[in-house]
Design an enzyme around this catalytic site. Sequence first.
Site, PDB file in Angstrom:
ATOM      1  N   GLU A   1     -26.230  -1.073 -13.803  1.00 41.23           N
ATOM      2  CA  GLU A   1     -27.093  -1.231 -14.982  1.00 41.23           C
ATOM      3  C   GLU A   1     -27.523  -2.671 -15.229  1.00 41.23           C
ATOM      4  OE1 GLU A   1     -25.590   0.786 -18.424  1.00 41.23           O
ATOM      5  OE2 GLU A   1     -27.222   0.090 -19.704  1.00 41.23           O
TER       6      GLU A   1
ATOM      7  N   GLU B   1     -31.211  18.535 -16.919  1.00 44.89           N
ATOM      8  CA  GLU B   1     -31.352  17.556 -17.999  1.00 44.89           C
ATOM      9  C   GLU B   1     -32.823  17.257 -18.202  1.00 44.89           C
ATOM     10  OE1 GLU B   1     -28.683  14.246 -17.306  1.00 44.89           O
ATOM     11  OE2 GLU B   1     -26.942  15.485 -17.738  1.00 44.89           O
TER      12      GLU B   1
ATOM     13  N   ARG C   1     -36.710  11.442 -22.567  1.00 48.63           N
ATOM     14  CA  ARG C   1     -35.716  10.957 -23.530  1.00 48.63           C
ATOM     15  C   ARG C   1     -36.331  10.064 -24.616  1.00 48.63           C
ATOM     16  NH1 ARG C   1     -30.105   9.017 -21.032  1.00 48.63           N
ATOM     17  NH2 ARG C   1     -29.906  11.240 -20.662  1.00 48.63           N
TER      18      ARG C   1
ATOM     19  N   HIS D   1     -28.394   3.095 -25.379  1.00 44.68           N
ATOM     20  CA  HIS D   1     -27.608   3.841 -24.382  1.00 44.68           C
ATOM     21  C   HIS D   1     -27.697   3.212 -22.995  1.00 44.68           C
ATOM     22  CE1 HIS D   1     -25.758   7.371 -22.584  1.00 44.68           C
ATOM     23  NE2 HIS D   1     -26.808   7.577 -21.803  1.00 44.68           N
TER      24      HIS D   1
ATOM     25  N   ARG E   1     -35.634   5.681 -18.153  1.00 46.23           N
ATOM     26  CA  ARG E   1     -34.804   6.221 -17.066  1.00 46.23           C
ATOM     27  C   ARG E   1     -34.690   7.741 -17.165  1.00 46.23           C
ATOM     28  NH1 ARG E   1     -29.198   7.532 -16.870  1.00 46.23           N
ATOM     29  NH2 ARG E   1     -29.225   7.063 -19.082  1.00 46.23           N
TER      30      ARG E   1
ATOM     31  N   HIS F   1     -30.424   6.932 -26.573  1.00 47.28           N
ATOM     32  CA  HIS F   1     -30.098   8.345 -26.358  1.00 47.28           C
ATOM     33  C   HIS F   1     -30.339   9.070 -27.673  1.00 47.28           C
ATOM     34  CE1 HIS F   1     -28.140  12.030 -25.200  1.00 47.28           C
ATOM     35  NE2 HIS F   1     -27.959  11.554 -23.976  1.00 47.28           N
TER      36      HIS F   1
HETATM   37  C1  SIN Z   1     -26.133  12.622 -21.029  1.00 45.73           C
HETATM   38  O1  SIN Z   1     -25.213  13.298 -20.579  1.00 45.73           O
HETATM   39  O2  SIN Z   1     -26.920  13.011 -21.876  1.00 45.73           O
HETATM   40  C2  SIN Z   1     -26.303  11.228 -20.523  1.00 45.73           C
HETATM   41  C3  SIN Z   1     -26.782  11.273 -19.143  1.00 45.73           C
HETATM   42  C4  SIN Z   1     -27.443   9.971 -18.823  1.00 45.73           C
HETATM   43  O3  SIN Z   1     -27.569   9.113 -19.689  1.00 45.73           O
HETATM   44  O4  SIN Z   1     -27.902   9.844 -17.689  1.00 45.73           O
END
Ligand code: SIN
Length: 557
Positions: free
Chosen positions: A385, A131, A302, A361, A396, A256
């Site tokens: 959270e 990711e 992100r 998000h 994050r 997000h």
């Molecule tokens: C995602 O799957 O993009 C979200 C993962 C996350 O927010 O940690």
Amino acid sequence: MDFERTRLLSPGFADPRHALGAGDIIVIGAGLAGLFTALRLAPLPVTVVAAAPLGEGASSVWAQGGIAAAVGEGDTPERHAADTIAAGGGIVDAHVAEVVAAEAPSRIADLLRYGVPFDRDLAGHFVLSREAAHSQARVVRVSGDRAGAAIMQSLIAAVKATPSIRVLDGYEALDLISDAGSGNADRITGVRLVRTEAKRTGTFDFMPASAVVLATGGAGALYSVTTNPMYARGEAIAFAARAGAAIADAEFVQFHPTAIDAGIDPAPLASEALRGEGARLINGAGERFMLALDPAGDLAARDVVARGVFAEIAAGRGAFLDCRAAIGAAFPQAFPTVYAHCRAAGVDPVTQPIPVAPAAHYHMGGVATDLAGRTSLEGLWAVGEVASTGLHGANRLASNSLLEAVVLGARAAQDIGRLVSPGMAHPIARTYRTGAEETLDAARRSRLSQRLRQTMSAHVGVVRNGAGLEQALAILSEIGEEAGDDRVVVNMALAAEIITGAALMRPESRGAHFRSDYPEPDPALQHRSAVTLGEIRATSARIGRSAPQPRCEELQT
Ligand code: SIN
């Protein structure tokens, strides 16, 4: 304005002087953090208070990515911590990142013992997803994108098989009760509860507690475009602040970049793992706009990607996630959850780019805690959270949130367990009716909450500025006034006010907090922030608005 006071020196985490008092241990919230904490407290009797039946209403169930942990070949907790620190905009607490990364493999082993079926290859090694902003594939997952649902399924089964855990669903917490009668207003001794909207009885209930653990999740539902469930309204931040708890880093809300843009509330997510598999962000003209914005392109941090997507939409070009070449026909099997969301939105991701938009998000801020989950108030812990430990800084790292929930859940349980005196009997908590609840009628409540959510998305979103934040504070003040004694709306307005006030008090851009009037980071502000309710109200007063007074009348217990 005196910005020094936003520096997080140390809110002075409570150092409990007493063994736990009478009453049950109450965990408010039944997502991963709450259930894991309750399981780790067994065999101590615990009451878990949940707004919805287990498995419904918690963000954890919707988590697609998985849990970040250095369990792959060649990976180390030090690298995981370094990536966490690098993503966090210069204000991650390095010690917290090191501890959480170091404990991650042990917590994954715990989850395996609870029966979580993490994906493995034929040799038995974890299948790891990549990711954004992770230097290597490090996210343990289940059936591609079903990590949250599968983890919660296993934990719910474990909770149901644990006789010391009582689940009280259909209740929301509205207030914390402190020991004011004994002169110790900083010691939390219970919670005030109300039945959730569908089951209103018109009365409040009081439940005495030896310890209260907040595990209520995030605040995304304060925004009109969010990936969070409706109960993620940040109310615990409001009532903890009203009780005097320090709130840290409230201005940092993560958006997000790839929520599916189909007008659905809450917005379904298209996991970042898709980009880890090679999916590309494009605009309406088919251009890969992220390449011009960051050397890491689609896998940039992100906050950077969210601003890139936001800018394309604002410029009228639109933003899409193109999975056709990288995933194509494998999509339904590789990402079953996203595939179902796309089909429900009328998109076939095998043959069509997915329209996407940023959505609120994750809240990096929350009730300030130390590494034992202790807040600044005695008797009150916070995990998951709703808490702000310093792990996430201003942004994050993906899949560190479920990790933080289990690491801090285990640590808080251990801390609470240490305070239980040997032989101390915990009666299963009783609730006491305490008085009539005043609520707005459903239509007015809905109108006020919609206005609040639209205000937050318009003025406290991906891009903010001083004038918009001031306007938002004024609107939130009106909403707070109009809410009267409706505690749910009062708490929403206060949580939103805390986030907005904290954003106004940080005149710079850092991580997820981007101010168009201060577009650069200010080295003098490279620190976490802590605010109390009094400071937020002083800010509101200074800009000439009269923010609503806390409606916290003396509670009859
Ligand atoms: C995602 O799957 O993009 C979200 C993962 C996350 O927010 O940690």
